[in-house]
Design a protein around this motif. Sequence first.
Motif, PDB file in Angstrom:
ATOM      1  N   THR A 126       0.827  -1.204   0.000  1.00 27.12           N
ATOM      2  CA  THR A 126       0.000   0.000   0.000  1.00 27.12           C
ATOM      3  C   THR A 126       0.863   1.257   0.000  1.00 27.12           C
ATOM      4  O   THR A 126       0.609   2.205  -0.758  1.00 27.12           O
ATOM      5  CB  THR A 126      -0.935  -0.001   1.216  1.00 27.12           C
ATOM      6  N   LEU A 127       1.893   1.275   0.835  1.00 22.98           N
ATOM      7  CA  LEU A 127       2.754   2.448   0.915  1.00 22.98           C
ATOM      8  C   LEU A 127       3.542   2.645  -0.374  1.00 22.98           C
ATOM      9  O   LEU A 127       3.750   3.782  -0.822  1.00 22.98           O
ATOM     10  CB  LEU A 127       3.690   2.343   2.112  1.00 22.98           C
ATOM     11  N   ARG A 128       3.984   1.565  -0.978  1.00 16.34           N
ATOM     12  CA  ARG A 128       4.683   1.694  -2.262  1.00 16.34           C
ATOM     13  C   ARG A 128       3.755   2.284  -3.323  1.00 16.34           C
ATOM     14  O   ARG A 128       4.166   3.146  -4.112  1.00 16.34           O
ATOM     15  CB  ARG A 128       5.190   0.324  -2.717  1.00 16.34           C
ATOM     16  N   GLU A 129       2.514   1.839  -3.324  1.00 14.72           N
ATOM     17  CA  GLU A 129       1.551   2.364  -4.293  1.00 14.72           C
ATOM     18  C   GLU A 129       1.276   3.847  -4.046  1.00 14.72           C
ATOM     19  O   GLU A 129       1.217   4.657  -4.982  1.00 14.72           O
ATOM     20  CB  GLU A 129       0.247   1.563  -4.208  1.00 14.72           C
ATOM     21  N   LEU A 130       1.109   4.217  -2.781  1.00 13.52           N
ATOM     22  CA  LEU A 130       0.871   5.621  -2.452  1.00 13.52           C
ATOM     23  C   LEU A 130       2.058   6.492  -2.848  1.00 13.52           C
ATOM     24  O   LEU A 130       1.881   7.593  -3.399  1.00 13.52           O
ATOM     25  CB  LEU A 130       0.608   5.756  -0.948  1.00 13.52           C
ATOM     26  N   ARG A 131       3.263   6.014  -2.589  1.00  9.98           N
ATOM     27  CA  ARG A 131       4.446   6.779  -2.969  1.00  9.98           C
ATOM     28  C   ARG A 131       4.524   6.968  -4.488  1.00  9.98           C
ATOM     29  O   ARG A 131       4.958   8.010  -4.978  1.00  9.98           O
ATOM     30  CB  ARG A 131       5.711   6.092  -2.464  1.00  9.98           C
ATOM     31  N   GLY A 132       4.093   5.952  -5.212  1.00 10.20           N
ATOM     32  CA  GLY A 132       4.082   6.086  -6.665  1.00 10.20           C
ATOM     33  C   GLY A 132       3.144   7.180  -7.143  1.00 10.20           C
ATOM     34  O   GLY A 132       3.359   7.770  -8.203  1.00 10.20           O
ATOM     35  N   GLN A 133       2.130   7.459  -6.351  1.00  8.59           N
ATOM     36  CA  GLN A 133       1.154   8.490  -6.718  1.00  8.59           C
ATOM     37  C   GLN A 133       1.560   9.873  -6.255  1.00  8.59           C
ATOM     38  O   GLN A 133       1.386  10.849  -6.992  1.00  8.59           O
ATOM     39  CB  GLN A 133      -0.220   8.139  -6.136  1.00  8.59           C
ATOM     40  N   ILE A 134       2.074   9.995  -5.042  1.00 10.70           N
ATOM     41  CA  ILE A 134       2.327  11.322  -4.482  1.00 10.70           C
ATOM     42  C   ILE A 134       3.786  11.744  -4.585  1.00 10.70           C
ATOM     43  O   ILE A 134       4.127  12.885  -4.268  1.00 10.70           O
ATOM     44  CB  ILE A 134       1.878  11.409  -3.008  1.00 10.70           C
ATOM     45  N   GLY A 135       4.663  10.828  -5.019  1.00 11.14           N
ATOM     46  CA  GLY A 135       6.069  11.163  -5.139  1.00 11.14           C
ATOM     47  C   GLY A 135       6.841  10.887  -3.863  1.00 11.14           C
ATOM     48  O   GLY A 135       6.276  10.476  -2.845  1.00 11.14           O
ATOM     49  N   ASP A 136       8.135  11.125  -3.913  1.00 11.34           N
ATOM     50  CA  ASP A 136       9.020  10.781  -2.807  1.00 11.34           C
ATOM     51  C   ASP A 136       9.140  11.866  -1.751  1.00 11.34           C
ATOM     52  O   ASP A 136       9.691  11.621  -0.672  1.00 11.34           O
ATOM     53  CB  ASP A 136      10.428  10.465  -3.335  1.00 11.34           C
ATOM     54  N   ARG A 137       8.661  13.090  -2.031  1.00  8.90           N
ATOM     55  CA  ARG A 137       8.958  14.213  -1.145  1.00  8.90           C
ATOM     56  C   ARG A 137       7.791  14.647  -0.270  1.00  8.90           C
ATOM     57  O   ARG A 137       7.980  15.370   0.700  1.00  8.90           O
ATOM     58  CB  ARG A 137       9.442  15.402  -1.984  1.00  8.90           C
ATOM     59  N   ALA A 138       6.591  14.218  -0.600  1.00 10.21           N
ATOM     60  CA  ALA A 138       5.429  14.637   0.188  1.00 10.21           C
ATOM     61  C   ALA A 138       5.383  13.872   1.510  1.00 10.21           C
ATOM     62  O   ALA A 138       5.600  12.652   1.542  1.00 10.21           O
ATOM     63  CB  ALA A 138       4.138  14.385  -0.591  1.00 10.21           C
ATOM     64  N   LEU A 160       7.206  16.214  11.367  1.00  7.48           N
ATOM     65  CA  LEU A 160       6.496  15.326  10.449  1.00  7.48           C
ATOM     66  C   LEU A 160       6.231  16.005   9.114  1.00  7.48           C
ATOM     67  O   LEU A 160       6.285  15.369   8.054  1.00  7.48           O
ATOM     68  CB  LEU A 160       5.170  14.865  11.068  1.00  7.48           C
ATOM     69  N   HIS A 161       5.916  17.292   9.159  1.00  6.66           N
ATOM     70  CA  HIS A 161       5.647  18.021   7.922  1.00  6.66           C
ATOM     71  C   HIS A 161       6.922  18.336   7.147  1.00  6.66           C
ATOM     72  O   HIS A 161       6.872  18.527   5.928  1.00  6.66           O
ATOM     73  CB  HIS A 161       4.905  19.325   8.243  1.00  6.66           C
ATOM     74  N   ALA A 162       8.057  18.393   7.851  1.00  4.02           N
ATOM     75  CA  ALA A 162       9.305  18.790   7.210  1.00  4.02           C
ATOM     76  C   ALA A 162      10.021  17.646   6.509  1.00  4.02           C
ATOM     77  O   ALA A 162      10.914  17.883   5.691  1.00  4.02           O
ATOM     78  CB  ALA A 162      10.243  19.420   8.243  1.00  4.02           C
ATOM     79  N   ALA A 163       9.660  16.406   6.815  1.00  2.00           N
ATOM     80  CA  ALA A 163      10.316  15.242   6.220  1.00  2.00           C
ATOM     81  C   ALA A 163       9.252  14.345   5.593  1.00  2.00           C
ATOM     82  O   ALA A 163       8.121  14.279   6.082  1.00  2.00           O
ATOM     83  CB  ALA A 163      11.105  14.470   7.274  1.00  2.00           C
ATOM     84  N   PRO A 164       9.594  13.626   4.523  1.00  4.68           N
ATOM     85  CA  PRO A 164       8.588  12.780   3.880  1.00  4.68           C
ATOM     86  C   PRO A 164       8.252  11.514   4.662  1.00  4.68           C
ATOM     87  O   PRO A 164       7.134  11.005   4.570  1.00  4.68           O
ATOM     88  CB  PRO A 164       9.223  12.433   2.532  1.00  4.68           C
ATOM     89  N   ALA A 165       9.180  10.992   5.443  1.00  2.82           N
ATOM     90  CA  ALA A 165       8.982   9.694   6.107  1.00  2.82           C
ATOM     91  C   ALA A 165      10.065   9.514   7.165  1.00  2.82           C
ATOM     92  O   ALA A 165      10.960  10.340   7.320  1.00  2.82           O
ATOM     93  CB  ALA A 165       9.050   8.558   5.080  1.00  2.82           C
ATOM     94  N   GLY A 166       9.964   8.407   7.908  1.00  4.48           N
ATOM     95  CA  GLY A 166      11.049   7.982   8.773  1.00  4.48           C
ATOM     96  C   GLY A 166      10.922   8.290  10.245  1.00  4.48           C
ATOM     97  O   GLY A 166      11.725   7.808  11.041  1.00  4.48           O
TER      98      GLY A 166
END
Length: 209
Positions: free
Chosen positions: A79-91, A153-159
């Motif tokens: 699911t997360l891989r699919e979402l990343r494919g839609q919104i990009g790596d930086r959101a 949380l808003h300043a980084a895409p993930a992690g």
Amino acid sequence: GGTFDPVHDGHLAVALHARDVLHAEVSLLPARDPPHKGPTAAAAADRARMCELAVAGIAGIDVDERELRRATPSWTIDTLRELRGQIGDRAPLALLVGADSFLGLPTWKDWRELPGFAHFVIAERPGSDLDAAMAPQLAAEFGARFTASVQDLHAAPAGLAFRLRQPATPESATELRRRIAAGEPWQDLVPPAVAGYIARHRLYGAATA
């Protein structure tokens, strides 16, 4: 993410709290085939429809049915891989989970890869001690990821990981299903539109409306 079997006022309370504290849009993500919970009591289409009825007219909360459209088990990593494919790596993207689900994370598929795709927002019940309950491998993976700053949380895409101190919500889907099947009062634990749907479709052993 969850089975929402059925969706109830406690689910909505957590979603609303997350929306307001995190200044974020929240999507309910019903699982079609939850690998860790076994068969659901209600069909996926019914659970999705109840979620839609529950959030109708609520700003900032919607329903994402992508897991219902997949034929494979509802693995979160997919699911997360699919979402990343839609919104990009930086959101910025966050996965909102209950504390029990978070504590069971080492049993999830490719669980160590998940923070690379999203933050974790952990809804903690009042009085719980997440640190004491974490298994060593979970603490080793997430110990340095925790932040108390929404801005982080808003300043980084993930992690990152964030403790969401949720309001007390006594509702439980298991107890709700028991009450419905036993003919005990239950309607006040779910939104009115959801109560009507359960009664009309005689879900969980409910009598007809």
